[in-house]
Design a protein around this motif. Structure first.
Motif, mmCIF file in Angstrom:
data_model
loop_
_atom_site.group_PDB
_atom_site.id
_atom_site.type_symbol
_atom_site.label_atom_id
_atom_site.label_comp_id
_atom_site.label_asym_id
_atom_site.label_seq_id
_atom_site.Cartn_x
_atom_site.Cartn_y
_atom_site.Cartn_z
ATOM 1 N N ILE A 1 1.254 -1.396 -0.503
ATOM 2 C CA ILE A 1 0.374 -0.242 0.108
ATOM 3 C C ILE A 1 0.609 1.363 -0.295
ATOM 4 N N THR A 2 2.050 0.798 0.551
ATOM 5 C CA THR A 2 2.847 2.564 0.640
ATOM 6 C C THR A 2 3.106 2.830 -0.992
ATOM 7 N N ARG A 3 3.737 1.589 -1.739
ATOM 8 C CA ARG A 3 3.812 1.813 -3.087
ATOM 9 C C ARG A 3 2.468 2.548 -3.793
ATOM 10 N N LEU A 4 1.528 1.283 -3.443
ATOM 11 C CA LEU A 4 0.613 2.184 -4.124
ATOM 12 C C LEU A 4 0.077 4.005 -3.747
ATOM 13 N N VAL A 5 0.424 4.259 -2.850
ATOM 14 C CA VAL A 5 0.022 5.634 -2.113
ATOM 15 C C VAL A 5 0.899 6.641 -2.993
ATOM 16 N N SER A 6 2.572 6.326 -3.080
ATOM 17 C CA SER A 6 2.860 7.011 -3.242
ATOM 18 C C SER A 6 2.869 7.323 -5.015
ATOM 19 N N THR A 7 2.828 5.740 -5.676
ATOM 20 C CA THR A 7 2.315 5.801 -7.114
ATOM 21 C C THR A 7 1.194 6.737 -7.508
ATOM 22 N N LEU A 8 0.387 6.505 -7.010
ATOM 23 C CA LEU A 8 -0.244 7.161 -7.724
ATOM 24 C C LEU A 8 -0.879 8.719 -7.393
ATOM 25 N N SER A 9 -0.629 9.164 -6.161
ATOM 26 C CA SER A 9 -0.018 10.429 -5.683
ATOM 27 C C SER A 9 0.760 11.070 -6.632
ATOM 28 N N ASP A 10 1.353 10.521 -7.711
ATOM 29 C CA ASP A 10 2.832 11.115 -8.806
ATOM 30 C C ASP A 10 1.701 11.107 -10.044
ATOM 31 N N ALA A 11 1.213 11.998 -10.998
ATOM 32 C CA ALA A 11 0.904 11.735 -11.900
ATOM 33 C C ALA A 11 2.115 11.764 -13.329
#
Length: 812
Positions: free
Chosen positions: A353-363
C-alpha cells in the motif's frame, strides 16, 4: 353464510376485499416474494375463508391487480414509469400464472376425489369474469394512461389480458376473437432467437441488451426471458467468463426495475450464489496489460452488481443466509466495508500500500507492472487505506493546495479498471465527515469524486441514501458552514440517478410513523379512495391530533421551514404521509421493524376495535388478519415473523380484549372475524399443488432460514420465557390452533364453569319443588359468552369446524 353478509356489510366487486387487495399489493411490493406454491395455497385458504364462488373471487383478484396498475399509471412523474412496468408484469404475467396453478390444483382435487371436473365450466367462469372486468370502464381506461416514451406505447390493456388468458388456456379462442378485429392465435413461443443457447453462441452486447429490454415489455415471453437470464448468469459465472457476464450485469443495472420483475418469479439469492463464487475465486488469465485492465473493469462491474442486489433487498440484514462462504472475500468485505488499516499491522501482501500511495499520488509516474496486477479484491479492500494515507500527507497543507496535490490520485481511481474500488473509499469518507463535519478535507474529496463525470452511477445508487442523510445532518448543525452550491448539485445528481420519487423526499421523524400507520389503516378500511381531508377529519374526531402531540414535536420540513406541529405537513401534502399507493406495504413494514411486534399488534387491534364502532370492522379485520399472516418483512429475526405476531395476538391481546376492552357487539364481531381468518390460515392442511406438497404453515412461518443465528433481538419483542417456553432459536416459534385453545378458549371454559357453579348455588326451594329465580338465573348465565364476547363467538361459528370445542361450550 358469508361473514360480510351476516354483519350487514355488502361487498361490491368495484371495492375488492382488503384481504385480496393486500395479497396482491404484498406480492408486488415485497421482496423476496413468496413462491408460487405458497401463494396458491394462500389464495385457496382466502377463498375458503370468504366463502366466495370462483367467479366472485377471480373478479376481486383481477380488480385488486388492476387497481395497483391504475394507481401507478396515474402518476405524472416520469420516475414512476419503471414501477408501472412492475405492476403491468404482475397483471399480465404473474397473476394469470397463479390463477392457472390454482385451477390446476382444483382440478387435481376433483380428480383425486373421483368428482367430475369440467373444462367447460372453467372456461365459462373465466370468460364471465373477463366480461364483468371489462365493464369497469373507468378502471380499464386508467390502466391505459401509460407514459409514452421509448419503453411504453399507448395500448389497450384489455387486449393484453385477453392474449395472456388465451395462452394460459383460461378462455377459449372464440371468446377472444369476439373482442379483437383480427383472429388471434395462441402464441407458439419465443421466435426471435433470444434463447440461452443462441446467446451463449453469440454473447454480443447488442443481443444481451435486446434480451434485457424486451424482458420488460414482451409480456407473453417474459417468463422465458427471465429464465434465459438466469441460465446465462449461472453458465457464465460457473465458467468464470467475466466479459459477457459483465455486459449482462451492466444491462440489468441500467434497468433496475427489471430486477424486481425477475424476482416476481425467482428468489434474488439465486443470482447471488453464482456471483459470490466468481467474486471470491476469479483470477484473470490475460497476457497483455490492455486485456488485464479490461478484465478488472468487468470484474468490478460484476462485484458492484452483486452488492447492488444485496443492498436493494436489504440482504445485509440476513447476510449469513445469502452468502454461503463466510471465509470468502464477499462476506468479509460486506461486514467491514469501508474499514481502514494501520500500515504497521499489515502483512507482506498488504504492505505494498505504501508503494501504491506514492505511485498514485504522482501523475508523472507510471504504475509498475506488479502493482497493476494486484488482485481487484485486494484493491477493493485496500482502497480506503490508500486514501487515508494519501490524506495524511496533505493534512497540514492549505485545503486548496491539498486538493491539487491529490488530483493524480483522483485521476487514477476514476479510471474504469479501478473505479469500482471507490465504493469502500466513499463509505470511509462518509464516516469521517460525520465526525469532522464539512470543514474536513474528506468532505472536499467526496464532493470531488462524486462530481466527476466518470464516477460510477452504480456506486451512487449504493451510497446515495447515506450521502443525503449526511448532508442533512451536517447542514442542520448550526456550527458548520451553510450549504454550498456544490451540495445542491450533488443532491440533484444523486436524486436523478437514484430516481427518488417526490413522496420520499420528505423527512419524517420516528414519532410520526406511529400516526402515519393510523392514517394508512383508516385510509384503507374506509375505501382506500377517500380524500385525505376526510381521513384528517376522522383522525381529528378520534382526538389523535391532541394538544400534547401538537406542541411536543416540532421539526424541519423538506422546504427548510419549521412546521407548527407534527401534522402540519399532512394538511399541506397528504401524499407524503400516505405513500404512493393507498395500500403501502413499506409503511407497515417500517412500523413493524422500528416499533417492534408488540406495538405493531397493539396498533392493529386498536384500529380494528375503533372501526368496529363505526360499522367498518369487517374491512379492518381483514386488513388486521392480512398483516399478521402474510410475511411483509423477510428477516432471520424470528420475532418479526408472522408466527410470532400471531402468538402475541393470541396470548397477550385476545384474552384482555374479550374481558375488558369490548363495548359493542360489532367490535366483538370484528375481532372474531380477524381471529377466524387467522385460525383458518394456520390450520394444518397440507395439500398437493401440482406435485408439490406445501403447507400454509410454511407461509406464516416464512423466513430466510438462517440456521444458528439469533444474535440480535428487538428488546420490545422479547417474549417472556415463562409464558412461551418453546420460542427458542430461529424457527423455534410455532403457532397452532392449540395455542388459541390454550390461551383464549380457556377463558370461556372458566366463564362457563363459574356460571355452572353459580347456578347450582342459587337454586331456591319454592312449594316443595326446585325452581330458579329469574333474577338469579340471569346473573348466573355465562357473563362472557352472553356478554361482550357474543359477537366474537358468532363470528367464529361461521366456520364451526375450525374450533369444534367452541360450539359444544356455547350450547352446553
Amino acid at each position: 353464510m358469508k361473514y360480510n353478509q351476516s354483519n350487514g356489510v355488502i361487498n361490491s366487486p368495484a371495492i375488492p376485499s382488503i384481504s385480496i387487495m393486500f395479497f396482491a399489493y404484498n406480492l408486488v411490493q415485497t421482496r423476496p416474494v413468496m413462491t408460487d406454491d405458497m401463494a396458491v395455497e394462500y389464495l385457496e385458504k382466502l377463498q375458503h375463508i370468504q366463502v366466495s364462488c370462483d367467479h366472485e373471487f377471480y373478479v376481486e383478484l383481477w380488480m385488486s391487480a388492476l387497481t395497483g396498475l391504475a394507481e401507478e399509471c396515474d402518476k405524472t412523474s416520469t420516475g414512476r414509469v419503471q414501477h408501472t412496468l412492475l405492476w403491468k408484469s404482475f397483471v399480465l404475467v404473474k397473476l394469470p400464472s397463479l390463477i392457472e396453478k390454482l385451477e390446476l390444483k382444483k382440478s387435481n382435487k376433483f380428480k383425486n376425489g373421483n368428482l367430475l371436473y369440467s373444462e367447460e365450466n372453467k372456461y365459462d367462469c373465466h370468460e364471465c369474469v373477463i366480461n364483468q372486468l371489462f365493464g369497469f370502464k373507468g378502471l380499464i381506461n386508467a390502466c391505459n394512461q401509460l407514459v409514452e416514451d421509448d419503453i411504453f406505447q399507448a395500448a389497450d390493456i384489455t387486449v393484453d389480458i385477453l392474449r395472456v388468458c388465451l395462452n394460459r388456456k383460461l378462455v377459449r379462442k372464440e371468446f377472444v376473437n369476439r373482442f379483437l378485429e383480427l383472429e388471434y392465435e395462441i402464441d407458439g413461443g419465443d421466435t426471435v432467437g433470444l434463447t440461452a443457447g443462441n446467446i451463449l453462441d453469440d454473447p454480443s452486447r447488442q443481443i444481451i441488451d435486446h434480451l434485457v429490454s424486451t424482458a420488460t415489455t414482451s409480456f407473453l415471453h417474459q417468463e422465458s426471458r427471465v429464465e434465459t437470464i438466469f441460465k446465462l448468469m449461472s453458465e457464465w459465472s460457473t465458467k468464470l467468463e467475466v466479459a459477457p457476464l459483465a455486459t449482462l450485469c451492466r444491462s440489468l443495472m441500467d434497468v433496475p426495475t427489471l430486477l424486481d420483475i425477475i424476482h416476481l418469479y425467482r428468489h434474488p439469492s439465486e443470482f447471488i450464489s453464482s456471483l459470490e463464487r466468481l467474486c471470491n475465486t476469479w483470477v484473470s488469465k490475460a497476457d497483455s496489460k490492455e486485456s488485464l485492465l479490461h478484465d478488472y473493469e468487468n470484474f468490478g462491474t460484476i462485484f458492484l452488481f452483486l452488492i447492488s442486489v444485496i443492498d436493494r433487498y436489504e440482504f445485509h440484514k440476513n447476510i449469513k443466509d445469502v452468502l454461503h462462504d463466510d471465509e470468502g472475500f464477499c462476506y468479509k468485505w460486506l461486514i467491514q466495508s469501508g474499514s481502514t488499516y494501520d500500515i504497521d499491522s499489515l502483512d507482506q501482501e498488504k504492505s505494498i500500500i505504501t508503494r501504491l500511495v506514492s505511485t498514485l499520488s504522482d501523475a508523472s509516474q507510471e504504475i509498475p507492472e506488479d502493482l497493476i496486477r494486484i488482485s481487484p479484491r485486494s484493491l477493493i479492500e485496500l482502497s480506503p487505506t490508500i486514501f487515508k494515507e494519501a490524506l495524511k500527507k496533505v493534512v497540514t497543507e492549505d485545503i486548496e493546495i491539498a486538493m491539487i496535490n491529490l488530483e493524480p490520485l483522483f485521476t487514477h481511481f476514476v479510471k474504469p479498471h479501478m473505479s469500482y474500488a471507490l465504493i469502500g473509499v466513499c463509505q470511509s469518507l462518509c464516516d469521517d465527515i460525520l465526525f469532522k463535519g464539512k470543514s474536513s478535507i474528506s468532505f472536499k474529496v467526496l464532493n470531488r469524486l462524486i462530481l466527476e463525470e466518470a464516477f460510477p452511477n452504480s456506486i451512487i445508487k449504493l451510497i446515495g441514501n447515506k450521502l443525503l442523510s449526511i448532508f442533512d445532518i451536517i447542514s442542520e448543525n448550526g456550527s458548520l458552514p451553510s450549504i454550498e452550491d456544490t451540495e445542491n448539485i450533488i443532491r440533484n445528481k444523486i436524486a436523478k440517478i437514484m430516481m427518488v420519487p417526490n413522496w420520499r423526499n420528505t423527512k419524517h421523524p420516528a414519532e410520526k410513523l406511529y400516526y402515519r400507520f393510523k392514517m394508512m389503516f383508516k385510509s384503507i378500511i374506509y375505501g382506500g379512495r377517500h380524500k385525505p381531508s376526510l381521513i384528517y377529519e376522522i383522525l381529528l374526531s378520534e382526538n389523535y391530533f391532541n394538544n400534547d402531540i401538537n406542541t411536543e414535536y416540532e421539526y424541519i420540513t423538506g422546504n427548510g421551514g419549521a412546521a407548527n406541529n407534527l401534522f402540519d405537513e399532512f394538511i399541506i401534502n397528504p401524499s407524503s404521509w400516505l405513500g404512493p399507493h393507498h395500500l403501502d406495504i413499506e409503511l407497515f413494514r417500517n412500523c413493524l421493524e422500528i416499533n417492534g411486534p408488540r406495538t405493531f399488534v397493539d396498533l392493529i387491534v386498536e384500529e380494528v376495535l375503533s372501526a368496529g364502532k363505526k360499522g367498518m370492522g369487517i374491512r379492518a379485520a381483514e386488513l388486521g388478519a392480512s398483516l399478521l399472516t402474510l410475511p411483509i418483512y423477510y428477516t432471520w429475526n424470528e420475532y418479526l415473523h408472522p408466527k410470532t405476531l400471531i402468538k402475541i395476538f393470541f396470548m397477550d391481546f385476545l384474552p384482555s380484549i374479550l374481558e375488558k376492552k369490548i363495548d359493542m357487539y360489532t367490535q366483538s364481531y370484528s375481532i372474531g372475524i380477524m381471529t377466524l381468518s387467522i385460525l383458518m390460515m394456520i390450520k394444518k392442511d397440507t395439500q398437493n399443488i401440482g406435485g408439490v406438497d406445501v403447507s400454509i404453515d410454511e407461509i406464516v412461518g416464512i423466513n430466510n432460514n438462517v440456521d444458528g443465528t439469533n444474535d440480535i433481538l428487538m428488546m420490545d419483542a422479547i417474549i417472556s420465557e415463562e409464558r412461551v417456553g418453546s420460542m427458542e432459536g430461529v424457527g423455534g416459534t410455532k403457532v397452532e390452533i392449540e395455542d388459541f385453545t390454550k390461551f383464549v378458549l380457556s377463558i370461556f371454559k372458566q366463564d362457563r364453569d363459574n356460571a355452572d357453579s353459580d347456578n347450582i348455588d342459587s337454586k331456591v326451594i319454592q312449594n316443595g319443588s326446585k325452581k330458579i329465580d329469574d333474577k338469579v338465573k340471569n346473573e348466573s348465565e355465562p357473563k362472557l359468552i352472553n356478554g361482550p364476547a357474543k359477537g366474537f363467538i358468532d363470528a367464529l361459528l361461521i366456520h364451526e369446524d375450525i374450533v369444534p370445542e367452541l360450539k359444544s361450550l356455547v350450547n352446553k
